[in-house]
Scaffold this motif. Structure first.
Motif, short mmCIF file in Angstrom:
data_model
loop_
_atom_site.label_atom_id
_atom_site.label_comp_id
_atom_site.label_asym_id
_atom_site.label_seq_id
_atom_site.Cartn_x
_atom_site.Cartn_y
_atom_site.Cartn_z
N CYS A 10 0.83 -1.21 0.00
CA CYS A 10 0.00 0.00 0.00
C CYS A 10 0.86 1.26 0.00
O CYS A 10 0.57 2.23 -0.70
CB CYS A 10 -0.93 0.01 1.21
SG CYS A 10 -2.33 -1.12 1.07
N VAL A 53 -4.10 5.99 0.52
CA VAL A 53 -5.04 5.20 1.30
C VAL A 53 -5.74 6.10 2.31
O VAL A 53 -5.23 7.17 2.64
CB VAL A 53 -4.33 4.03 2.04
CG1 VAL A 53 -3.70 3.08 1.04
CG2 VAL A 53 -3.28 4.56 3.01
N ASN A 54 -6.91 5.66 2.81
CA ASN A 54 -7.67 6.52 3.71
C ASN A 54 -7.13 6.44 5.14
O ASN A 54 -6.23 5.65 5.46
CB ASN A 54 -9.16 6.20 3.63
CG ASN A 54 -9.51 4.90 4.33
OD1 ASN A 54 -8.65 4.10 4.69
ND2 ASN A 54 -10.79 4.68 4.55
N MET A 85 -7.18 3.05 7.01
CA MET A 85 -6.11 2.16 6.54
C MET A 85 -4.78 2.54 7.19
O MET A 85 -4.01 1.66 7.62
CB MET A 85 -6.02 2.25 5.02
CG MET A 85 -5.23 1.13 4.39
SD MET A 85 -6.12 -0.43 4.48
CE MET A 85 -5.35 -1.28 3.12
N ALA A 112 -8.88 -4.87 2.17
CA ALA A 112 -8.81 -3.48 1.69
C ALA A 112 -7.53 -3.26 0.90
O ALA A 112 -7.52 -2.56 -0.12
CB ALA A 112 -8.89 -2.52 2.87
N HIS A 131 -7.22 -2.19 -2.90
CA HIS A 131 -6.40 -1.03 -3.24
C HIS A 131 -5.48 -1.38 -4.40
O HIS A 131 -5.27 -0.56 -5.31
CB HIS A 131 -5.60 -0.59 -2.02
CG HIS A 131 -4.83 0.67 -2.23
ND1 HIS A 131 -3.51 0.68 -2.61
CD2 HIS A 131 -5.19 1.97 -2.11
CE1 HIS A 131 -3.08 1.92 -2.72
NE2 HIS A 131 -4.08 2.73 -2.42
N GLY A 187 -11.70 1.60 0.92
CA GLY A 187 -11.89 2.52 2.03
C GLY A 187 -12.95 2.07 3.02
O GLY A 187 -12.70 2.00 4.24
N ALA A 238 -11.73 -0.84 5.08
CA ALA A 238 -10.77 -0.41 6.10
C ALA A 238 -11.49 0.20 7.29
O ALA A 238 -11.09 -0.01 8.46
CB ALA A 238 -9.77 0.57 5.50
N GLU A 239 -12.55 0.95 7.05
CA GLU A 239 -13.33 1.52 8.15
C GLU A 239 -13.91 0.42 9.03
O GLU A 239 -13.89 0.50 10.26
CB GLU A 239 -14.45 2.41 7.60
CG GLU A 239 -13.98 3.65 6.85
CD GLU A 239 -13.48 4.75 7.77
OE1 GLU A 239 -13.60 4.58 9.01
OE2 GLU A 239 -12.95 5.75 7.26
#
Length: 354
Positions: free
Chosen positions: A180, A187-188, A191, A308, A312, A336, A339-340
């Motif tokens: 990543c 990435v958010n 993450m 995630a 990605h 995203g 990942a949340e």
């Protein structure tokens, strides 16, 4: 992707050089007099997959690496071929492996050929159109097969060197974090938090088995009429690893909302006949003697992070123009939200650990 998917695209197969491929298949003893007909098997974000029809008893699946610049160690079709070949005759049902070609000049990239399995592939984990008892039987069978996979003596089947023994989860976190961070795509925040939190909270204890790495409903082929798995597919991410991490990958489905992506979160599982997450994990424990309860949310958080990261990577390939599936952009955009969900599981785990 699926060796038994009935949804076949009408374009794309022409990109394969049919003449050299025909010569190769004939040399392998896989063709009779009939000329092979190629079609693209729908589905799959990674390795292009084709159906070959060359007569009633000569139906195959060809799986190849995608073209273009690829992430190192990704698209490991050689490992897929090896593990399925090793599992022939074991308690884990897999298609027969027929040929592997590492010569990338023949059709553009290395590929392998396996038997085509005629059966059912279920894309929706809610199993629409089924009676509750049928759904329950399908979930029971999925549980049975993953337990059988984790019971395989990987040394005895020739896979003792198929991966490193021990520290699987930590190594996976490092791998996907590195991938990543090396990607040009950002990435958010969730993450980023998972990449920092996961390696600092690794559960104690370790165990090594053969793991699939992508075990889920739509990677299984079921018998045409019976609730019985006749083939486990898509072994690209298989290795030696932690069995509970492998189980938790499938169990992400209970946490992911049905309207987000492949999940059963929010569905009325009782009326559908689908077991709860806790019941499914309990079945596995009864079959294997393993108890995942103490660190379960950690393994869920890890897998949502890992998924995630995979998505990605799909988004990155879509941007680079070498994704295998037309819906790669939409699929990659789900990184995203997953990942949340992973960060929520991490917070639950941390709360229970004080």
């Amino acid at each position: 992707m699926s060796a038994a998917a009935s949804n076949v695209a009408s374009t794309g197969a022409a990109a394969l050089p049919l003449g050299p491929l025909t010569d190769y298949l004939r040399a392998q003893g896989l063709l009779g007099d009939a000329a092979p007909q190629l079609s693209v098997l729908a589905g799959g974000q990674s390795n292009p997959t084709f159906r070959i029809d060359a007569g009633p008893s000569r139906q195959y699946v060809l799986r190849k690496k995608p073209a273009g610049t690829l992430v190192a160690s990704a698209h490991a079709i050689d490992r897929e071929f090896r593990v399925m070949q090793a599992l022939q005759g074991s308690g884990v049902p897999v298609p027969r492996m027929l040929a592997y070609c590492e010569d990338g000049s023949l059709i553009g990239t290395p590929f392998y050929v396996m038997e085509f399995l005629q059966g059912r592939v279920f894309m929706d984990q809610g199993l629409p159109g089924m009676a509750p008892a049928e759904r329950l039987a399908i979930y029971r069978e999925m549980n049975r097969v993953i337990a059988a996979l984790h019971a395989v003596d990987y040394h005895a089947v020739g896979l003792g060197d198929y991966g490193k023994e021990g520290h699987y989860v930590g190594r996976q976190i490092a791998r996907w974090t590195r991938q990543c961070r090396e990607s040009p795509l950002p990435v958010n925040a969730a993450m980023q938090r998972l990449m920092d939190w996961l390696p600092a909270h690794l559960p104690p204890g370790d165990e090594t088995t053969l793991v699939h790495g992508d075990y889920r409903l739509d990677n299984l082929i079921f018998h045409p009429t019976e609730p019985r798995v006749i083939g486990v597919l898509d072994w690209e991410l298989s290795t030696l690893g932690h069995p509970l991490a492998d189980l938790a990958y499938q169990c992400m489905g209970w946490r992911i909302p049905h309207d987000l992506w492949r999940g059963i979160g929010g569905l009325d599982l009782t009326s559908l006949g689908i077991p709860s997450e806790a019941e499914y994990v309990r079945w596995y424990g009864e079959a294997t003697g393993r108890d995942a309860a103490g660190h379960w949310d950690y393994y869920i958080a890890y897998n949502l992070f890992r998924m995630a990261a995979i998505l990605h990577g799909i988004a990155q390939r879509a941007q680079d123009g070498n994704a295998a599936s037309a819906d790669a952009v939409q699929t990659g955009a789900k990184a995203g939200p997953l990942a949340e969900l992973g960060w929520q599981a991490a917070q639950r785990y941390q709360a229970t650990r004080g």
